[in-house]
Design a protein around this motif. Structure first.
Motif, PDB file in Angstrom:
ATOM      1  N   ARG D  30     -51.859  64.476  95.744  1.00 50.56           N
ATOM      2  CA  ARG D  30     -52.157  65.101  97.036  1.00 50.56           C
ATOM      3  C   ARG D  30     -51.045  66.052  97.483  1.00 50.56           C
ATOM      4  O   ARG D  30     -51.190  66.747  98.488  1.00 50.56           O
ATOM      5  CB  ARG D  30     -52.338  64.017  98.112  1.00 50.56           C
ATOM      6  N   GLY D  31     -49.897  66.028  96.806  1.00 53.32           N
ATOM      7  CA  GLY D  31     -48.766  66.869  97.215  1.00 53.32           C
ATOM      8  C   GLY D  31     -47.993  66.275  98.383  1.00 53.32           C
ATOM      9  O   GLY D  31     -47.319  66.999  99.121  1.00 53.32           O
ATOM     10  N   TRP D  32     -48.062  64.962  98.552  1.00 52.31           N
ATOM     11  CA  TRP D  32     -47.454  64.316  99.719  1.00 52.31           C
ATOM     12  C   TRP D  32     -46.046  63.794  99.466  1.00 52.31           C
ATOM     13  O   TRP D  32     -45.421  63.257 100.404  1.00 52.31           O
ATOM     14  CB  TRP D  32     -48.333  63.136 100.194  1.00 52.31           C
ATOM     15  N   VAL D  33     -45.538  63.939  98.241  1.00 51.64           N
ATOM     16  CA  VAL D  33     -44.190  63.444  97.921  1.00 51.64           C
ATOM     17  C   VAL D  33     -43.413  64.511  97.142  1.00 51.64           C
ATOM     18  O   VAL D  33     -42.882  64.243  96.059  1.00 51.64           O
ATOM     19  CB  VAL D  33     -44.247  62.107  97.130  1.00 51.64           C
ATOM     20  N   PRO D  34     -43.297  65.738  97.723  1.00 53.26           N
ATOM     21  CA  PRO D  34     -42.635  66.818  96.990  1.00 53.26           C
ATOM     22  C   PRO D  34     -41.151  66.540  96.785  1.00 53.26           C
ATOM     23  O   PRO D  34     -40.518  65.876  97.609  1.00 53.26           O
ATOM     24  CB  PRO D  34     -42.841  68.032  97.904  1.00 53.26           C
ATOM     25  N   ALA D  35     -40.625  67.062  95.683  1.00 55.90           N
ATOM     26  CA  ALA D  35     -39.170  67.066  95.467  1.00 55.90           C
ATOM     27  C   ALA D  35     -38.576  65.667  95.449  1.00 55.90           C
ATOM     28  O   ALA D  35     -37.503  65.439  95.994  1.00 55.90           O
ATOM     29  CB  ALA D  35     -38.491  67.937  96.542  1.00 55.90           C
ATOM     30  N   THR D  36     -39.275  64.726  94.844  1.00 55.36           N
ATOM     31  CA  THR D  36     -38.883  63.305  94.730  1.00 55.36           C
ATOM     32  C   THR D  36     -38.772  62.613  96.095  1.00 55.36           C
ATOM     33  O   THR D  36     -38.177  61.533  96.188  1.00 55.36           O
ATOM     34  CB  THR D  36     -37.564  63.089  93.937  1.00 55.36           C
ATOM     35  N   SER D  37     -39.371  63.217  97.143  1.00 55.42           N
ATOM     36  CA  SER D  37     -39.335  62.580  98.461  1.00 55.42           C
ATOM     37  C   SER D  37     -40.334  61.424  98.521  1.00 55.42           C
ATOM     38  O   SER D  37     -41.104  61.199  97.614  1.00 55.42           O
ATOM     39  CB  SER D  37     -39.646  63.604  99.545  1.00 55.42           C
ATOM     40  N   GLY D  38     -40.295  60.696  99.664  1.00 52.24           N
ATOM     41  CA  GLY D  38     -41.187  59.568  99.856  1.00 52.24           C
ATOM     42  C   GLY D  38     -40.656  58.311  99.197  1.00 52.24           C
ATOM     43  O   GLY D  38     -39.794  58.366  98.312  1.00 52.24           O
ATOM     44  N   ASN D  39     -41.143  57.173  99.684  1.00 50.68           N
ATOM     45  CA  ASN D  39     -40.827  55.895  99.031  1.00 50.68           C
ATOM     46  C   ASN D  39     -41.862  54.866  99.404  1.00 50.68           C
ATOM     47  O   ASN D  39     -42.529  54.977 100.431  1.00 50.68           O
ATOM     48  CB  ASN D  39     -39.401  55.431  99.348  1.00 50.68           C
ATOM     49  N   PHE D  40     -42.040  53.875  98.534  1.00 51.94           N
ATOM     50  CA  PHE D  40     -43.136  52.916  98.658  1.00 51.94           C
ATOM     51  C   PHE D  40     -42.608  51.513  98.405  1.00 51.94           C
ATOM     52  O   PHE D  40     -41.694  51.328  97.602  1.00 51.94           O
ATOM     53  CB  PHE D  40     -44.229  53.226  97.618  1.00 51.94           C
ATOM     54  N   SER D  41     -43.202  50.519  99.084  1.00 48.46           N
ATOM     55  CA  SER D  41     -42.785  49.139  98.835  1.00 48.46           C
ATOM     56  C   SER D  41     -43.948  48.175  98.974  1.00 48.46           C
ATOM     57  O   SER D  41     -44.966  48.486  99.599  1.00 48.46           O
ATOM     58  CB  SER D  41     -41.671  48.737  99.815  1.00 48.46           C
ATOM     59  N   CYS D  42     -43.767  47.005  98.363  1.00 50.12           N
ATOM     60  CA  CYS D  42     -44.727  45.892  98.441  1.00 50.12           C
ATOM     61  C   CYS D  42     -43.947  44.613  98.711  1.00 50.12           C
ATOM     62  O   CYS D  42     -42.884  44.420  98.120  1.00 50.12           O
ATOM     63  CB  CYS D  42     -45.387  45.694  97.070  1.00 50.12           C
ATOM     64  N   ARG D  43     -44.507  43.742  99.541  1.00 52.17           N
ATOM     65  CA  ARG D  43     -43.875  42.436  99.720  1.00 52.17           C
ATOM     66  C   ARG D  43     -44.095  41.601  98.450  1.00 52.17           C
ATOM     67  O   ARG D  43     -45.204  41.588  97.882  1.00 52.17           O
ATOM     68  CB  ARG D  43     -44.495  41.717 100.911  1.00 52.17           C
ATOM     69  N   ILE D  44     -43.023  40.934  97.993  1.00 47.84           N
ATOM     70  CA  ILE D  44     -43.173  39.994  96.870  1.00 47.84           C
ATOM     71  C   ILE D  44     -43.425  38.582  97.403  1.00 47.84           C
ATOM     72  O   ILE D  44     -44.342  37.898  96.968  1.00 47.84           O
ATOM     73  CB  ILE D  44     -41.910  40.003  95.965  1.00 47.84           C
ATOM     74  N   ASP D  45     -42.599  38.157  98.364  1.00 54.71           N
ATOM     75  CA  ASP D  45     -42.786  36.839  98.991  1.00 54.71           C
ATOM     76  C   ASP D  45     -42.124  36.874 100.364  1.00 54.71           C
ATOM     77  O   ASP D  45     -41.764  37.948 100.847  1.00 54.71           O
ATOM     78  CB  ASP D  45     -42.223  35.719  98.102  1.00 54.71           C
ATOM     79  N   ALA D  46     -41.962  35.730 101.011  1.00 54.06           N
ATOM     80  CA  ALA D  46     -41.443  35.708 102.385  1.00 54.06           C
ATOM     81  C   ALA D  46     -40.044  36.311 102.481  1.00 54.06           C
ATOM     82  O   ALA D  46     -39.648  36.807 103.539  1.00 54.06           O
ATOM     83  CB  ALA D  46     -41.430  34.272 102.924  1.00 54.06           C
ATOM     84  N   ALA D  47     -39.309  36.306 101.353  1.00 50.14           N
ATOM     85  CA  ALA D  47     -37.906  36.723 101.424  1.00 50.14           C
ATOM     86  C   ALA D  47     -37.582  37.962 100.597  1.00 50.14           C
ATOM     87  O   ALA D  47     -36.434  38.405 100.566  1.00 50.14           O
ATOM     88  CB  ALA D  47     -37.001  35.560 100.977  1.00 50.14           C
ATOM     89  N   HIS D  48     -38.582  38.548  99.919  1.00 47.82           N
ATOM     90  CA  HIS D  48     -38.299  39.687  99.040  1.00 47.82           C
ATOM     91  C   HIS D  48     -39.404  40.737  99.101  1.00 47.82           C
ATOM     92  O   HIS D  48     -40.573  40.415  99.311  1.00 47.82           O
ATOM     93  CB  HIS D  48     -38.165  39.233  97.573  1.00 47.82           C
ATOM     94  N   ALA D  49     -38.999  41.968  98.874  1.00 46.83           N
ATOM     95  CA  ALA D  49     -39.958  43.061  98.687  1.00 46.83           C
ATOM     96  C   ALA D  49     -39.527  43.893  97.486  1.00 46.83           C
ATOM     97  O   ALA D  49     -38.356  43.849  97.086  1.00 46.83           O
ATOM     98  CB  ALA D  49     -40.025  43.938  99.939  1.00 46.83           C
ATOM     99  N   ALA D  50     -40.470  44.625  96.897  1.00 41.06           N
ATOM    100  CA  ALA D  50     -40.166  45.541  95.795  1.00 41.06           C
ATOM    101  C   ALA D  50     -40.211  46.960  96.348  1.00 41.06           C
ATOM    102  O   ALA D  50     -41.178  47.345  97.010  1.00 41.06           O
ATOM    103  CB  ALA D  50     -41.193  45.384  94.682  1.00 41.06           C
ATOM    104  N   VAL D  51     -39.140  47.734  96.080  1.00 40.78           N
ATOM    105  CA  VAL D  51     -39.003  49.083  96.639  1.00 40.78           C
ATOM    106  C   VAL D  51     -38.749  50.072  95.497  1.00 40.78           C
ATOM    107  O   VAL D  51     -38.120  49.722  94.495  1.00 40.78           O
ATOM    108  CB  VAL D  51     -37.830  49.138  97.646  1.00 40.78           C
ATOM    109  N   THR D  52     -39.226  51.309  95.676  1.00 34.76           N
ATOM    110  CA  THR D  52     -39.013  52.310  94.636  1.00 34.76           C
ATOM    111  C   THR D  52     -37.560  52.786  94.602  1.00 34.76           C
ATOM    112  O   THR D  52     -36.890  52.874  95.628  1.00 34.76           O
ATOM    113  CB  THR D  52     -39.939  53.515  94.854  1.00 34.76           C
TER     114      THR D  52
END
Lengths: 211, 211, 211, 211
Positions: D30-52
């Motif tokens: 979609r062109g929504w993360v130009p020039a390596t911008s943007g970041n995404f994450s998911c919760r793994i559990d109550a105490a952790h998340a996974a981040v780009t």
């Protein structure tokens, strides 16, 4: 949200499910069904149509996302909340084979811009000829706009009464909501959808220049 | 609409059909041929050209969608209604190898905006050099605009008379309709099409800013 | 146009040719290299760079479309007419590994709009941080604009003199022509290209609103 | 920039890495993360998340580009500089399963345009219903805007304090920077992101017409 678990509806012909998946991929690639919006349907026979499930990604319609609905009587669970708008069109026009609804920026903005007048007026475009029965660029096409309503049964009644038995244009706008288009076949419905969206984009562009 | 059943035209070379399918996929991906609009052709020899069938999806041109037409005499059934515009160009300029016609928003809007003056004027763009014989950004390019006409035979005569034997620009606009471009080869025609469309997009953007 | 027949240049490392093909596909998909415009290069070593051939479709760069050029002395036939601009940058900055040139609508229009002032000024965007050495959105980025010139050797001299040994921004605009960006690696050059193009798109949009 | 060598983080479930790669491909197309911008994450559990990981192309997120972070305590090296904004959201709302951040032209421009007022106001769109808990087009949605700050820890505190325990809208803007959106699942977060971006595009278009 309580929904029945998605199961394959065996009364939907495979060709119909494939047609709906194909138009979904097309509309999704164009960015016309953001955020799981939009819905698509195909007539199965005189008494039934196949409609897309509520809340799914239209770019990835699977067989279990297509549900057969009767054109009279109660609707099964899980179908799109706008199914009454589809059903009413199929009931009032036996010649309709497919109905497509998308959310585009041009349709949404112009439906709000011109809602007081009740239509978007388009004049003199060669693209008029994409609409069934139109053989010239001369003259004017008026795409009706209806006020949005979360009671889609009531909204369907209002629309059908207004557009009458032989609507001049195979589509309408819902204000602040989006574009509906239909046709005798899926190919016709898609041509009407693309033609109307192109006309709306041109109209939007001309307004930007004329302000 | 009565049409002959699509049959493979054995007088169209396979390479020509593949070239037309490729430009169709390109134009469709760009959104330049909405609602089965647009049409494309290639010269076969001094007396024939291959033209796309009427009413087909240009993103999926199949061999049976390409029809050989004589450059003089009656046209076969099924060809695009705008075939006379293609034929007239091939007849008047033996150096033309391919002709492309698309419906873009920029071409449609600017062809209406500037129709009274008879051309869209473009000045000082490096992209001028995409046009055959232009070697500098300096100076002005005038893309002619002709009034639309459903009688495409009559329209072709009017256009050919106006642009003369050596048109300065390898393309023209039909008002409210779209863009035509041509070239010695399919690659030349595509370069001219893309160059003119880019110039129109820049001009449209500059008008938005200057209003 | 007399050109040597394209032959595979064995002095271009395969990895360099693949990098150039990949950035070409990216730029072509974005619509940034219409009508065979744009050109791309990679440094091979201290004395050579690989540059794309003139007049090719940048969406389909083949190994034989990449030509090694010396950073001093005469250029081989067939290379892009803008090769002197690339060569001059590599000569004046040993840290440059790749140079990218595209024709976008935003770059073309703003380069004309602001040419009198000599730069496009961008202020307060987080996207400033896509540029090497910039660590905050605060402050102002000035992207230089140079008048276009078909004598690219003379143009290169003028540009190098103006931007000096340590240009503040890894790119510049040519008025009515397009955007150049460079970086230590192909990834850096692409990040700079995308970042500058995004900033130009935002600036163009803000001007539309503010008029 | 000193970074640990990318290694596969074995504490990130494969399904989470695949989800992040998929949303990255979507946003990049979609062109929504130009020039390596943007970041995404998911919760793994109550105490952790996974981040780009910082500085990567979001269209091609590989397993080694996803890093597990604790929701309290020090962050591991290599994670996106905006990780504190993600962590703060997960800590303050146990119902959040995924957080998405993109740089779009509409979000960037409107976040600057309306920053003095502190929010972008959206009224009467059917697309409001893409937001969790909203069942009608009637009424108003206010998307908060916060001033940008390179100290993302301090910024996170400021944001969490302002939006409170039950934010009305599942997203916010950072002025001159971009859009954040979240949801109970990746699908919910993506629906919110697409819905908010569509609303911002409509709002931007309406402002162009109304000026």
């Amino acid at each position: 949200m309580l929904e029945s678990w998605p199961m394959l509806d065996l009364t939907v012909p495979a060709a119909v499910a494939l047609d709906l998946a194909a138009i979904g991929r097309f509309a999704s690639a164009r960015g016309w069904v953001p955020a799981t919006s939009g819905n698509f349907s195909c007539r199965i026979d005189a008494a039934h149509a196949a409609v897309t499930r509520s809340g799914i990604d239209k770019g990835n319609i699977r067989p279990e996302d297509v549900i057969a609905v009767p054109l009279s009587g109660a609707l099964p669970p899980g179908v799109s909340a706008e199914t009454p708008l589809h059903v009413a069109r199929y009931r009032h026009d036996a010649g309709i084979g497919a109905i497509l609804h998308v959310h585009t920026v041009a349709a949404t903005v112009l439906s709000r811009c011109d809602s007081a007048g009740g239509y978007v007026e388009l004049e003199g475009f060669e693209m008029h000829k994409s609409l069934r029965g139109v053989t010239t660029h001369e003259g004017t096409v008026r795409l009706p706009i209806f006020a949005n309503d979360q009671d889609t049964g009531r909204l369907a009644e209002r629309i059908e009464e207004a557009i009458g038995a032989e609507p001049a244009v195979p589509g309408y706008l819902l204000a602040g909501h989006g574009l509906y288009a239909w046709g005798a076949s899926m190919a016709d419905a898609q041509r009407h959808l693309e033609g109307l969206e192109f006309l709306l984009q041109c109209s939007l562009e001309e307004r930007r220049l004329r302000r």
